[in-house]
Structure formats: C-alpha cells, structure tokens
Design an enzyme around this catalytic site. Structure first.
Site, PDB file in Angstrom:
ATOM      1  CB  SER A   1      20.131 -18.582 112.822  1.00 23.96           C
ATOM      2  OG  SER A   1      20.005 -19.224 114.065  1.00 23.96           O
TER       3      SER A   1
ATOM      4  CE  LYS B   1      26.438 -23.827 115.280  1.00 27.45           C
ATOM      5  NZ  LYS B   1      26.762 -23.580 114.006  1.00 27.45           N
TER       6      LYS B   1
ATOM      7  CD  GLU C   1      28.554 -22.301 109.747  1.00 23.29           C
ATOM      8  OE1 GLU C   1      29.009 -22.133 108.660  1.00 23.29           O
ATOM      9  OE2 GLU C   1      27.513 -21.834 110.279  1.00 23.29           O
TER      10      GLU C   1
ATOM     11  CD  GLU D   1      22.438 -25.806 108.741  1.00 27.26           C
ATOM     12  OE1 GLU D   1      23.421 -25.746 109.497  1.00 27.26           O
ATOM     13  OE2 GLU D   1      21.402 -25.293 108.151  1.00 27.26           O
TER      14      GLU D   1
HETATM   15  O1  KIV Z   1      23.047 -20.505 113.510  1.00 25.72           O
HETATM   16  C1  KIV Z   1      22.247 -21.448 113.801  1.00 25.72           C
HETATM   17  O2  KIV Z   1      21.161 -21.306 114.238  1.00 25.72           O
HETATM   18  C2  KIV Z   1      22.899 -22.605 113.498  1.00 25.72           C
HETATM   19  C3  KIV Z   1      21.873 -23.911 113.644  1.00 25.72           C
HETATM   20  C4  KIV Z   1      20.858 -23.905 112.510  1.00 25.72           C
HETATM   21  C5  KIV Z   1      22.653 -25.267 113.833  1.00 25.72           C
HETATM   22  O3  KIV Z   1      24.118 -23.032 113.325  1.00 25.72           O
END
Ligand code: KIV
Length: 250
Positions: A35, A99, A101, A168
């Site tokens: 983000s 992380k 997706e 999410e």
């Molecule tokens: O990129 C991000 O901030 C996220 C969160 C919204 C979980 O993936």
C-alpha cells in the site's frame, strides 16, 4: 496468541520516523505493505510499486523497530524477477517474514520459501494486486461457492506452512468461520471482529487522508492536526514570530 485467545494488532509502516514511534507502542506486528504505492508514492494501485522501492521502505522500517515481527510485502513486480532472490532481499533488509497475495499458482513458491525457513503470511479475499476494484465491488466471497473456495484456500495456505493469513474485505461471518477452522491466526481488514487480529493502514487510522472506507476507524484527525500546525508555522513566519531569540544562535 491465538491459542491463548489474545488478539493480534498489526499496522502498516513505510518509513523510519513512523517505525520509531510504533516501536515504543503495544502493536504486535508491523507490515511494510505494498500500500506504500498509494500512501508513499501517490500511485492509484499497489501493482505500481517496484521491488527496489519496497526494499528501501523495509530497510527504513527495520532500522526503526527493535522488537516486533516485521513482514515485508512482496509486490506484484517481483514476479518478473527471481522470487527467491527478492525474498532474500527482504530478509537481508531486516524483515522477519514476507507476505504473498493469493494461493492458486503460488503453491510451489510458498513451499520453496517456507522450506528455506522463512516465514510466509498469506493474503486472501480482496487481493489488490490482481483484483480490479474500480467497479466499487470490494467485498469478496459473498456467494456460497466463492466462500467455500476461500475456506479451502485458507486451509491450503496453512498446509503449505504459512504462519498467518490476512483476510481482506470478506463478510464477517465467513472470516469468523475461517478463523475457527484453521490453527494459524487470521488478521482481518474489513473482515469483522471474528478474526484473530486486525490490521489497518497507518495513514487511514491516523486520519491523514480523506479515505472514507467503511472498515476503517480513524483514531486521530491527523490531516487537520498537521495542517493546523503548518498554518501556524506559516503565520509565525509571516508575522516574524519565528524564529525567536530562543531559536537563534548568539
Ligand atoms: O499493503 C497493505 O497495506 C496490505 C494490508 C492492507 C493488509 O496488504
């Protein structure tokens, strides 16, 4: 924490100064989220951020945080490169985990990362790297078959060795069910109270923008506080009230 019924708090961070502040709080986990594409670079969507930019944000956050789990978000552009090398760059930058997706097509990659003893966080539901939300349709897995698929995907991520999963923008009831059916913690954003933890984008929860997402709670009117301070500085400069003798060198 999940076993002890203790909820997990996670917040995003992208820079050293904010990380230093977070470091002295009770927040459990810190996500250097992609983000950053929007919050730090003013892009419209997460796929626009580069690997180099994400590594730079991760390095800055890791310098500011002393004793918390830091998760680096693998950006979409990483899939144009050797993923394991990108993961290693995140770990070298100081992240304790990464992380990723989705699950379909990523099974081998997740397994390879886990086999290298690197922690992987999954991300299901609204996965902004690949789901176009321009139609305004943000809530995912609303019908029975996609809800069943999401539950199956969460179980698959657990089996692949993920240590936690971000859920999410999915219905709260479904998120509760997923959280009960797997042993690893779920961290919700727009996924209701039944998750094992919650995450928010720091700019959203500090009220630093005009975003009016239903799932966000603003804990501060950051935008007003900061602009008031800036206007006060501007006024002081124009009225020659700053700097005073106190701020000047003899
Ligand atoms: O990129 C991000 O901030 C996220 C969160 C919204 C979980 O993936």
């Amino acid at each position: 924490m999940k076993k002890n019924n203790k909820k997990i708090s996670m917040i995003t961070a992208y820079d050293y100064t904010t990380a230093k502040i977070i470091s002295d709080t009770n927040i459990d986990w810190v996500l250097v989220g992609d983000s950053a594409a929007m919050t730090m670079h003013g892009h419209n969507s997460t796929p626009e951020i580069s690997v180099d930019e994400m590594i730079s944000h991760t390095k800055a956050v890791c310098k500011g945080i002393s004793d918390k789990l830091i998760i680096g978000d693998i950006p979409l552009k990483a899939f144009n490169e050797n993923i394991l090398e990108v993961v290693n760059r995140f770990i070298k930058a100081g992240a304790n985990a990464v992380k990723l997706e989705g699950v379909d097509g990523f099974e081998d990659i997740i397994k390879q990362i886990v086999d290298k003893d690197i922690k992987v966080m999954g991300h299901l539901g609204l996965t902004p790297q690949t789901i176009d939300i321009s139609s305004g349709n943000v809530v995912q897995a609303r019908d029975e078959s996609s809800a069943e698929k999401l539950i199956a995907d969460a179980k698959k991520l657990e089996q692949l060795g993920c240590f936690a999963i971000v859920l999410e923008c999915i219905p709260a009831k479904l998120a509760s069910q997923v959280s009960q059916e797997i042993n690893i913690p779920t961290i919700g954003i727009g996924a209701g109270i039944g998750c094992d933890g919650q995450v928010l984008v720091i700019q959203d929860m500090l009220g630093m923008n005009d975003n009016k997402f239903k799932f966000v709670k603003k804990y501060l009117n950051g935008q007003k506080l900061i602009s008031d301070a800036l206007n006060e500085f501007d006024k002081d400069v124009k009225e020659q009230k700053f700097p005073t003798e106190e701020n000047s060198f003899k």
